[in-house]
Design an enzyme around this catalytic site. Structure first.
Site, mmCIF file in Angstrom:
data_model
loop_
_atom_site.group_PDB
_atom_site.id
_atom_site.type_symbol
_atom_site.label_atom_id
_atom_site.label_comp_id
_atom_site.label_asym_id
_atom_site.label_seq_id
_atom_site.Cartn_x
_atom_site.Cartn_y
_atom_site.Cartn_z
ATOM 1 N N LYS A 293 -7.135 -0.531 11.705
ATOM 2 C CA LYS A 293 -6.577 -1.015 10.438
ATOM 3 C C LYS A 293 -5.338 -0.196 10.079
ATOM 4 C CE LYS A 293 -6.176 -1.370 5.754
ATOM 5 N NZ LYS A 293 -5.371 -0.539 4.870
ATOM 6 N N ASP B 164 4.830 -13.955 12.658
ATOM 7 C CA ASP B 164 3.496 -14.458 12.354
ATOM 8 C C ASP B 164 2.527 -13.286 12.554
ATOM 9 O OD1 ASP B 164 1.033 -15.611 12.238
ATOM 10 O OD2 ASP B 164 1.513 -17.301 13.546
ATOM 11 N N GLU C 173 0.833 -1.215 0.000
ATOM 12 C CA GLU C 173 0.000 0.000 0.000
ATOM 13 C C GLU C 173 0.862 1.257 0.000
ATOM 14 O OE1 GLU C 173 -3.291 0.005 2.784
ATOM 15 O OE2 GLU C 173 -3.272 2.180 2.898
ATOM 16 N N HIS D 186 -2.586 10.446 0.166
ATOM 17 C CA HIS D 186 -2.746 9.019 -0.068
ATOM 18 C C HIS D 186 -3.001 8.765 -1.554
ATOM 19 C CE1 HIS D 186 -3.644 5.118 1.677
ATOM 20 N NE2 HIS D 186 -4.662 5.002 0.838
HETATM 21 C C1 MEV Z 1 -5.847 3.286 5.268
HETATM 22 O O1 MEV Z 1 -5.119 2.138 4.870
HETATM 23 C C2 MEV Z 1 -5.763 3.480 6.764
HETATM 24 C C3 MEV Z 1 -6.626 4.607 7.334
HETATM 25 O O2 MEV Z 1 -7.979 4.443 6.919
HETATM 26 C C4 MEV Z 1 -6.503 4.560 8.824
HETATM 27 C C5 MEV Z 1 -7.464 5.484 9.565
HETATM 28 O O3 MEV Z 1 -8.557 5.777 9.057
HETATM 29 O O4 MEV Z 1 -7.111 5.883 10.697
HETATM 30 C C6 MEV Z 1 -6.189 5.951 6.804
#
Ligand code: MEV
Length: 576
Positions: free
Chosen positions: A283, A299, A97, A396
């Site tokens: 995430k 792992d 990513e 991003h």
């Molecule tokens: C994207 O891979 C991760 C985010 O969505 C984390 C978040 O929202 O804090 C940017």
């Protein structure tokens, strides 16, 4: 194809594809590759991509897992700027990513302006579980297990002298009653093991299996599962990082540092109270943690499972990391279970992991855990800082846009052009990239593939149409000398004299016709045309003086008319 289609009746039907490959595991790598090729109809280039470049690597992979028929490459990036417990660390990250490595490096830079990231760890204790069913009296069984806990600990340690010698080993026994379930009451025995520098799965599993029979004897029940728990809540890492609020200021967006810190705190609280947000918040944290764990041969699925389960431990799925404004500081905190190791697993087998572990230079498994938690903390801070200010899409998506541009076939400098145009159109997608690429390619070459030559007549027409506007614009900035100023050696006199010597005005015309060729209105290019014409004349004034050229376009050159000093100074002014 439908049975009634004429194609289907005329062509011999292909044998049905089947993934039932008997003895697949017994084949050589090349034979397996051939099976995969047949199954999926791969061409030789595609098979070569699977095979990878280095056949020894493929053999090494074959020793790691089953049914190997290929290698899969992912980028290794390095998170920069990390200072963890006073030590500088370059953090290897394996991830597909875009923007994750950049984001955490950025947050690590902010965090190192304070004391860096400071961590704290529990002993590396893992839990093995023994599930006992059909226990006649679970309360009595629990008491029997606890009464024999020292003996059970001794029994567990019997088979692990090396672990004991390193200061590890089984530490204690616990017993939990699950009073009601679909299958009746259960007694769950936990064996808590200090696994030292191993991740611990093999150690703990073998101890759980070893104790199962004795547990059956003590409880009168039947042992079913004997396996470690990935809810590694005895093996925790806490990390904290502080940033002075002034460091967070985004004047370009109109936010003071304190504004940004407060916005980050609000983002944190949102994730703490709302599981829908917490899942995304976490995430982002795992983007950093997993990438580091993958790079160091851990792992990562175990850590993922444990981290999410721990985030829900009080019955409400919540944020793994938090941010708070405390005085003049934004304070980020994270607490995660970390089941990691530097012995066993692929740490001594995978050739790239071995190199990356050397870069990390961790002397204990806990060091790996400390770095992992720190990366998670930095990643979270970067993510919510972006989300709470300009939004995630700009940074991003501009990185993501590069991948998209390449995927639709843009090459070299075309990639930058397509990315810039998608951002300008605020539309970043495969469709948009393909459209921009078509537009830019279309703009460069007419459908015929030939660029029609411009006639002198067309150039003249463009010049005659737009030159008055160019001259007026220049005159607005540098008024023409009036009669009264004659005799004075003013900049404007030299300049307008020079411009009045004529010339084709070709430098001014070029931007106008280029604008027109790309479908623009040449009138919009008048300021550019004016600037280029002045620049061109500046170079002529200097060149004529340097070359001692006395006449140009049938007129005295500027230095002949006004003297060398005035000409050079006027040329400089025109450049400015
Ligand atoms: C994207 O891979 C991760 C985010 O969505 C984390 C978040 O929202 O804090 C940017």
């Amino acid at each position: 194809p439908s049975a009634s289609s004429s194609d289907a009746t005329n062509k011999p039907s292909a044998p049905p594809r089947t993934s039932r490959l008997r003895g697949f595991y017994k084949l050589s790598i090349e034979e397996r590759l051939a099976e995969v090729q047949r199954f999926a109809g791969l061409n030789e280039d595609e098979v070569a991509a699977l095979r990878g470049v280095d056949s020894e690597r493929l053999n090494q992979a074959n020793r790691m897992i089953e049914n190997v028929a290929g290698l899969f490459h992912l980028p290794v990036g390095f998170g920069a700027n990390f200072q963890i417990d006073g030590r500088d660390v370059l953090v290897p990250m394996v991830i597909e990513e875009p923007s994750v490595v950049a984001a955490c490096s950025n947050a690590a830079r902010l965090l190192r302006s304070g004391d860096g990231i400071i961590t704290d760890a529990t002993a590396p204790e893992m839990i093995g579980q023994i599930q006992l069913c059909d226990v006649p009296d679970v309360e009595a069984a629990r008491a029997a297990i606890l009464a024999n806990s020292d003996r059970l600990v001794g029994l567990a340690n019997e088979g692990h002298p090396r672990l004991m010698a390193r200061g590890g080993g089984a530490r204690s026994i616990e017993a939990r009653i699950i009073a009601e379930s679909e299958i009746g009451p259960m007694l769950i025995v936990h064996i808590v093991v200090d696994v030292c520098d191993a991740m611990g799965a093999n150690l703990v599993n073998s101890m759980a299996e070893r104790l199962a029979e004795e547990c059956e004897t003590l409880t009168g029940g039947s042992a079913y599962l004997r396996i470690l728990s990935n809810l590694a809540d005895r093996c925790l890492i806490r990390a904290v990082g502080r940033v002075h609020v002034d460091q967070l200021a985004r004047p370009g967006l109109g936010y003071s540092g304190r504004d940004v810190a407060i916005r980050i705190e609000r983002a944190s609280v949102f994730a703490e109270v709302d599981p829908y947000r917490a899942a995304t918040h976490n995430k982002g944290i795992m983007n950093g943690i997993d990438a580091f764990l993958l790079a160091t041969g851990q792992d990562w699925r175990a850590v993922e499972a444990g981290a999410h389960a721990y985030a829900a431990q009080n019955g409400h799925y919540s944020a793994m990391a938090t941010g708070r404004v405390e005085g003049d500081e934004l304070v980020g905190r994270i607490e995660v279970p970390m089941q990691v190791g530097i012995v066993g697993g692929v740490t001594k087998v995978h050739p790239v992991v071995k190199v990356l572990l050397k870069v990390v230079n961790a002397s204990t498994a806990t060091d790996i855990g400390r770095i992992a938690a720190s990366v998670g903390l930095a990643q979270n801070m970067a993510a919510i800082m972006a989300l709470a200010t300009e939004g995630i899409q700009r940074g991003h998506m501009s990185l993501h846009a590069r991948n998209i541009a390449a995927a639709v076939g843009a090459k070299g400098s075309e990639i930058d052009r397509v990315v810039a145009e998608m951002i300008r159109r605020s539309s970043i997608s495969h469709d948009s990239a393909a459209e921009v690429l078509r537009d830019t390619q279309g703009a460069r070459l007419p459908a015929s593939g030939k660029v029609p030559p411009l006639s002198i007549e067309e150039l003249r027409q463009v010049r005659d149409t737009h030159w008055p506007a160019i001259e007026n614009l220049i005159a607005d900035l540098l008024p023409r000398p009036d009669k009264a100023s004659e005799g004075q050696l003013a900049l404007s006199r030299v300049f307008w004299y020079q411009l009045g010597t004529g010339g084709k005005r070709l430098r001014a015309v070029i931007p106008l016709v280029v604008y027109k060729a790309f479908g623009g209105d040449p009138a919009d290019a008048v300021p550019l045309a004016a600037a280029i014409e002045v620049l061109h004349n500046a170079t002529l004034v200097h060149k004529d003086a340097a070359d001692r050229l006395r006449q140009r376009r049938g007129h005295d050159t500027a230095w002949v008319r006004f003297g060398q000093d005035q000409a050079v100074t006027a040329g400089d002014a025109m450049l400015f």
